[in-house]
Structures are given as structure tokens and as C-alpha cells.
Design a protein around this motif. Structure first.
Motif, PDB file in Angstrom:
ATOM      1  N   PRO A 204       0.843  -1.203   0.000  1.00 27.34           N
ATOM      2  CA  PRO A 204       0.000   0.000   0.000  1.00 27.34           C
ATOM      3  C   PRO A 204       0.879   1.254   0.000  1.00 27.34           C
ATOM      4  CG  PRO A 204       0.018  -1.006   2.163  1.00 27.34           C
ATOM      5  CD  PRO A 204       0.717  -1.970   1.243  1.00 27.34           C
ATOM      6  N   LYS A 205       0.272   2.402  -0.331  1.00 27.89           N
ATOM      7  CA  LYS A 205       1.049   3.639  -0.434  1.00 27.89           C
ATOM      8  C   LYS A 205       0.269   4.813   0.149  1.00 27.89           C
ATOM      9  CE  LYS A 205       3.589   2.630  -4.745  1.00 27.89           C
ATOM     10  NZ  LYS A 205       4.971   2.961  -4.398  1.00 27.89           N
ATOM     11  N   PHE A 206       0.975   5.688   0.850  1.00 30.48           N
ATOM     12  CA  PHE A 206       0.461   7.007   1.186  1.00 30.48           C
ATOM     13  C   PHE A 206       1.652   7.969   1.181  1.00 30.48           C
ATOM     14  CE2 PHE A 206       1.419   4.876   5.155  1.00 30.48           C
ATOM     15  CZ  PHE A 206       2.035   5.836   5.951  1.00 30.48           C
ATOM     16  N   ARG A 207       1.352   9.265   1.125  1.00 34.73           N
ATOM     17  CA  ARG A 207       2.390  10.297   0.966  1.00 34.73           C
ATOM     18  C   ARG A 207       3.266  10.004  -0.245  1.00 34.73           C
ATOM     19  NH1 ARG A 207       4.241  11.740   7.219  1.00 34.73           N
ATOM     20  NH2 ARG A 207       2.163  12.392   7.897  1.00 34.73           N
ATOM     21  N   HIS A 208       2.655   9.523  -1.305  1.00 32.08           N
ATOM     22  CA  HIS A 208       3.358   9.125  -2.513  1.00 32.08           C
ATOM     23  C   HIS A 208       3.182  10.201  -3.590  1.00 32.08           C
ATOM     24  CE1 HIS A 208      -0.744   7.791  -2.249  1.00 32.08           C
ATOM     25  NE2 HIS A 208      -0.825   7.549  -3.536  1.00 32.08           N
ATOM     26  N   GLY A 215      -2.334   8.998 -21.303  1.00 35.89           N
ATOM     27  CA  GLY A 215      -3.367   8.012 -20.997  1.00 35.89           C
ATOM     28  C   GLY A 215      -2.999   7.000 -19.944  1.00 35.89           C
ATOM     29  N   ARG A 216      -1.833   7.141 -19.313  1.00 30.07           N
ATOM     30  CA  ARG A 216      -1.407   6.202 -18.271  1.00 30.07           C
ATOM     31  C   ARG A 216      -1.251   6.918 -16.931  1.00 30.07           C
ATOM     32  NH1 ARG A 216       0.744   3.842 -22.846  1.00 30.07           N
ATOM     33  NH2 ARG A 216       0.716   1.546 -22.890  1.00 30.07           N
ATOM     34  N   LEU A 217      -1.469   6.156 -15.872  1.00 29.54           N
ATOM     35  CA  LEU A 217      -1.289   6.635 -14.510  1.00 29.54           C
ATOM     36  C   LEU A 217       0.053   6.151 -13.982  1.00 29.54           C
ATOM     37  CD1 LEU A 217      -2.519   7.785 -11.775  1.00 29.54           C
ATOM     38  CD2 LEU A 217      -3.310   5.454 -11.379  1.00 29.54           C
ATOM     39  N   TYR A 218       0.801   7.041 -13.330  1.00 28.72           N
ATOM     40  CA  TYR A 218       2.100   6.701 -12.760  1.00 28.72           C
ATOM     41  C   TYR A 218       2.068   6.941 -11.251  1.00 28.72           C
ATOM     42  CZ  TYR A 218       3.941   6.665 -17.541  1.00 28.72           C
ATOM     43  OH  TYR A 218       4.171   6.376 -18.869  1.00 28.72           O
ATOM     44  N   VAL A 219       2.599   5.985 -10.482  1.00 24.62           N
ATOM     45  CA  VAL A 219       2.615   6.064  -9.022  1.00 24.62           C
ATOM     46  C   VAL A 219       4.052   5.900  -8.536  1.00 24.62           C
ATOM     47  CG1 VAL A 219       1.662   5.158  -6.886  1.00 24.62           C
ATOM     48  CG2 VAL A 219       0.297   5.052  -8.973  1.00 24.62           C
ATOM     49  N   PHE A 220       4.496   6.829  -7.678  1.00 21.40           N
ATOM     50  CA  PHE A 220       5.912   6.908  -7.293  1.00 21.40           C
ATOM     51  C   PHE A 220       6.066   6.874  -5.772  1.00 21.40           C
ATOM     52  CE2 PHE A 220       4.984   9.331 -11.068  1.00 21.40           C
ATOM     53  CZ  PHE A 220       6.023   9.095 -11.957  1.00 21.40           C
ATOM     54  N   ASP A 230      10.138   2.531   6.293  1.00 24.37           N
ATOM     55  CA  ASP A 230       8.958   2.143   5.507  1.00 24.37           C
ATOM     56  C   ASP A 230       8.748   3.001   4.269  1.00 24.37           C
ATOM     57  OD1 ASP A 230       8.439   0.147   7.294  1.00 24.37           O
ATOM     58  OD2 ASP A 230       7.020   1.317   8.481  1.00 24.37           O
ATOM     59  N   MET A 231       9.774   3.757   3.857  1.00 23.37           N
ATOM     60  CA  MET A 231       9.650   4.569   2.646  1.00 23.37           C
ATOM     61  C   MET A 231      10.087   3.766   1.431  1.00 23.37           C
ATOM     62  SD  MET A 231      10.936   8.261   3.991  1.00 23.37           S
ATOM     63  CE  MET A 231      10.207   8.963   5.478  1.00 23.37           C
ATOM     64  N   MET A 232       9.586   4.176   0.258  1.00 20.48           N
ATOM     65  CA  MET A 232       9.821   3.421  -0.966  1.00 20.48           C
ATOM     66  C   MET A 232      10.370   4.321  -2.068  1.00 20.48           C
ATOM     67  SD  MET A 232       6.304   1.115  -1.004  1.00 20.48           S
ATOM     68  CE  MET A 232       5.235   2.472  -0.562  1.00 20.48           C
ATOM     69  N   PHE A 254      14.887   7.331  -1.899  1.00 14.12           N
ATOM     70  CA  PHE A 254      13.633   7.059  -1.205  1.00 14.12           C
ATOM     71  C   PHE A 254      12.934   8.393  -0.978  1.00 14.12           C
ATOM     72  CE2 PHE A 254      16.271   3.439  -0.046  1.00 14.12           C
ATOM     73  CZ  PHE A 254      15.386   2.376  -0.172  1.00 14.12           C
ATOM     74  N   ARG A 255      11.617   8.435  -1.227  1.00 12.16           N
ATOM     75  CA  ARG A 255      10.897   9.699  -1.071  1.00 12.16           C
ATOM     76  C   ARG A 255       9.486   9.456  -0.540  1.00 12.16           C
ATOM     77  NH1 ARG A 255      13.676  13.752  -4.031  1.00 12.16           N
ATOM     78  NH2 ARG A 255      15.109  12.856  -5.573  1.00 12.16           N
ATOM     79  N   SER A 256       9.086  10.329   0.405  1.00  7.75           N
ATOM     80  CA  SER A 256       7.689  10.396   0.825  1.00  7.75           C
ATOM     81  C   SER A 256       7.353  11.857   1.093  1.00  7.75           C
ATOM     82  CB  SER A 256       7.441   9.553   2.084  1.00  7.75           C
ATOM     83  OG  SER A 256       7.919  10.217   3.237  1.00  7.75           O
TER      84      SER A 256
END
Length: 465
Positions: A204-208, A215-220, A230-232, A254-256
Motif C-alpha cells: 500500500p502507499k500514502f504520501r506518494h 493516458g497512463r497513470l504513474y505512481v511513485f 517504511d519509505m519506498m 527514497f521519497r515520501s
């Protein structure tokens, strides 16, 4: 012929499909008309629409319009195309206009147009009287009497977290939701119909960071829980046409508590936290063509919890926490090669806030601000004019929105979720700001996670909506 459906051709395609018994094509063309009624009503073909067909569209709950006033205007334009023949049908068509869904300001235009129509020939037009009766005294036939609008672009929510009231623990989310429709009901009741889009792969992700391109969604990056490890730095893309996810190259840091902005065909991951209570000043650029990251010009100070938006090709960054976690009033223009150029300060310090570009201006809302050694809710809102490098206040938020998501949909600003800093309560409310009326509206509640969520606009295929 499906590929040829557009505002100028859809009515001809409806006629063709009816004449040759093609029900699937007919359904798709009719659906296009309902979804794009306001654009279709401005075409020349609309003026030739038979009254019976027009009435069918007007009576449909799924007619997509910015307001019921748009329906009224469309009927007026159809009548004015041939007033001598069509004034006699005006009463029947007007009965399909849902006047109770109008505001008082919108209804004043009904009166003005009605007076203008009385000049046509010698025929008596008594639309205003019947409209007034509908507006002031009629009741909906059912509780679902409303208009349901399905915007062309879907407002998509990604990740976030929320408090489990039963367990007293926080629950990070992998879920994606989208606003399938906007419902306007009698008495100005407005609500968003949310539908689940799916789940992110991995954790799962928050503060991302979230952004959309081509047309595409990107999640970082982001966090999957609240400890320092616990950062990614992982990155995924989502293709809504294939309903599939793809793992991309990791970020180098690593970033949040950061944001990602799309600019000139690339993504920029800016600042944020790289471990608990440690901001960074680095900025890295992602090239989708090569699936690779590279560092660019850093910020002139470490920064997290800021807001970022693009106007006229410029990347603007407001507020945020500095390295001592003090809320800032700063506003600056960032360039990947030239770095930081400071602009006029905001009137209020803030972090964990939202900033959205609309009509060439930047609207800043919500967040927290400094209160001696603590933080408190920042409900004051202000708008930035890049041309004059100046700030102007606008209507304050009706409730606190700290760590909220935001997006601009159909020329209105949506602030989604967040929490109240003063008592840490989570409302999960959605508020919408209309610059034309300078008012906030309550649009109901979020379906899942409510804090540190992210939002963006994405065009979804027809079968998903």
C-alpha cells in the motif's frame, strides 16, 4: 463508424443506426450524445433534431450537462431555430427541464430569456409561469430525481490511509477509486458516485507521488507504514485500456511527502522526506522513453509537504516544511537546469496543502500553519496571479483539509479528504470550489482512505465507467 463519433457527426450516426437496425452502434452514439450534450447542442445538426428525439434526451437521467441551465439554453436554441413551428412544442419540452435543480441565480436567466421569446410573432408564451411553479413548488417524483453527469475525464484516487475506529490503528491502502458520475438533485444536493477501479501491486502507499501522461497513470514512492524504514522508491504505471500494471525503474532516492509533476514529456520527483523527519533538496527526472532516472538541479533548500503545479510551462512550488519543519510562506519557480527563482510570498504560511492551476492562476487551499511550537489548521485560501506576481484571498475552506488530495475537473477545484490538525479527526469530506460563484460546495464523502491520498485525472475506457 464508432471511430467517427464526435459532436458534429453523432446525430447522423444515430439516424444511420436506426435506419439499418444496428442497435450496438445506436446505443454507443446515443451514449455519446448524453455524455456530450452541451457540445452537441451547439452544432447545426442539433437544430434539425425532431422534437420527439430531443424530448427523449431531455428526460434521461444520464444527460450530462454542467447545470440544468444548460438544458434550458439548449431547448431555447432549438426553438429559436424555427420559432413559428416550434413555439407550440415549447411547453412539452420545458416540462422535461428540471427547474428545481437550478440555483436562484440560474433561474433569473430563465425569466430573462422568456421575456425575449415573447417577441416572436403574436404567439403567447407562458413558459415562465409554469417554470416558476416547477422551480418553487414541485417535488421530485422519486428520491433519485436528479441529473447524473459523467465527466470525460475521471477523477481517480490512489492509495492513502485511514484510522480503523475499531482497532485504533491506521490502515494504509492499495485501492484505486474513480468518480464515475456527479449527481445533482433537488434542493442543490450534490454527490459523487464513486466506483472501485482496482488495487496497486506490491505494498500500500500514502504520501506518494501520482501523475498522468499519455493516458497512463504513474505512481511513485511514498510510505507503506509509519516507521523510518517504511519509505519506498518504487515506480509503477497503470494502463486503463489493458487494465494492467507495469513495474518501472526505481527512483534513485527514497521519497515520501513529496510530489511528482509532468513537464515537457518527463516526470520530476521533487524533494520530500527520505527517512523519518529528514527532508531532501534533490530533484530527479524520469524519462518514460528510456525508463531511466537522472538527477537535475536541486532545490535551494530541503523541502517536503509543499504543493506544486504547472502553469504556462513553468513549475511553481508553494509553502511546505523546511529542514526544521517550519511551515513556509514561499512561492518559487523551479527550472530543472536553472534552479529556483523566488516570487512573491503567500499571505499565510502553510504545508500539507493543495495548489491547483485553473484559468492561468494558482489556487492554494488548506494545510497546516505554524502556531508557536505547534501546528494548527490553515483554512484560509489564496490565489496567485503569475502575470502580476501577486496574491489575492478567496473564500476560506468550510472545514480543515490537511494532507488532502486535489484536482481540477470541469473548471472547478476539488479538495478531497485530509484531516483536522487540532483534534486529528478525519472527515473524509469532498469540497468543490467554483470560481464563477466564489463558493464551496459539499460533495459528499470519500469511499475509502481519507488522508495522504493522491488524485489525478485519467481518461478511462467506456467499459469501466
Amino acid at each position: 463508424m464508432r471511430q467517427e463519433i464526435e459532436a458534429s457527426s453523432c446525430l447522423d450516426i444515430v439516424s444511420f443506426a436506426e435506419a439499418y437496425g444496428m442497435p450496438e452502434l445506436l446505443e454507443e452514439a446515443n451514449d455519446f450524445i448524453l455524455r456530450n450534450f452541451w457540445e452537441v447542442s451547439s452544432t447545426a445538426k442539433f437544430q434539425d433534431l425532431p422534437a420527439e428525439k430531443l424530448l427523449d434526451f431531455l428526460r434521461c437521467d444520464g444527460l450530462c450537462v454542467p447545470s440544468e441551465l444548460a438544458v434550458f439554453r439548449a431547448v431555447i436554441s432549438w426553438i429559436e431555430a424555427d420559432p413559428e413551428e416550434r413555439l407550440g412544442q415549447a411547453g412539452l419540452l420545458m416540462a422535461a427541464v428540471r427547474f428545481p435543480l437550478m440555483t436562484f441565480r440560474e433561474f433569473r436567466e430563465v425569466r430573462a430569456i422568456n421575456l425575449r421569446m415573447e417577441c416572436f410573432g403574436n404567439k403567447e408564451v407562458e413558459l415562465y409561469g409554469s417554470a416558476l411553479k416547477e422551480f418553487g413548488f414541485s417535488l421530485p417524483k422519486t428520491e433519485d430525481h436528479c441529473r447524473v453527469r459523467r465527466p470525460k475525464d475521471a477523477l481517480v484516487l490512489v492509495g492513502g490511509d485511514q484510522l480503523n475506529p475499531d482497532m485504533g490503528q491506521r490502515i494504509p491502502s492499495r485501492e484505486l477509486w474513480f468518480a464515475n458520475s456527479l449527481r445533482s438533485g433537488t434542493g442543490l444536493v450534490k454527490q459523487i458516485e464513486w466506483r472501485r477501479l482496482g488495487e496497486m501491486p506490491d505494498k500500500p502507499k500514502f504520501r506518494h507521488g501520482v501523475a498522468a501522461m499519455d493516458g497512463r497513470l504513474y505512481v511513485f514512492g511514498g510510505c507503506y507504514f509509519y516507521t523510518k524504514d517504511d519509505m519506498m522508491k518504487s515506480v509503477y504505471s497503470y494502463d486503463p485500456v489493458q487494465d494492467s500494471w507495469k513495474r518501472l525503474a526505481d527512483m534513485q532516492e527514497f521519497r515520501s511527502n513529496f510530489s511528482v509533476v509532468a513537464h515537457e514529456g518527463c516526470f520530476y520527483a521533487i524533494g520530500g522526506d527520505k527517512k523519518l523527519n529528514t527532508n531532501v533538496d534533490s530533484v530527479e527526472k524520469y524519462n518514460p522513453n528510456t525508463d531511466s532516472w537522472s538527477f537535475v538541479q536541486p532545490l535551494d533548500q530541503a523541502l517536503s509537504g509543499y504543493a506544486v503545479s504547472v502553469v504556462d510551462g513553468g513549475i511553481f512550488i508553494s509553502g511546505g516544511f523546511n529542514c526544521k519543519y517550519v511551515c513556509l510562506v514561499s512561492m518559487f519557480l523551479y527550472h530543472p537546469e536553472r534552479g529556483t527563482t523566488y516570487l512573491a510570498d503567500m499571505a499565510h504560511d502553510r504545508a500539507q496543502h493543495c495548489m491547483d492551476a485553473l484559468r492561468g492562476h494558482l489556487y492554494v487551499t488548506g494545510g497546516v500553519c505554524n502556531l508557536r511550537k505547534f501546528y494548527t489548521d490553515q483554512q484560509a485560501c489564496e490565489v496567485y496571479n503569475p502575470v502580476t506576481d501577486s496574491w489575492t484571498a478567496f473564500a476560506s475552506l468550510p472545514v480543515p483539509h490537511v494532507g488532502a488530495a486535489s484536482a481540477v475537473l470541469e473548471e472547478k477545484i476539488y479538495i478531497l479528504g485530509g484531516y483536522c490538525q487540532d483534534d486529528y479527526s478525519e472527515s473524509g469530506l469532498v469540497h468543490r470550489f467554483d470560481p464563477s460563484t466564489q463558493r464551496w460546495e459539499n460533495m459528499g464523502r470519500l469511499p475509502g482512505a481519507v488522508t495522504d491520498i493522491r488524485a489525478c485525472l485519467l481518461r478511462l475506457p467506456h467499459h469501466q465507467t
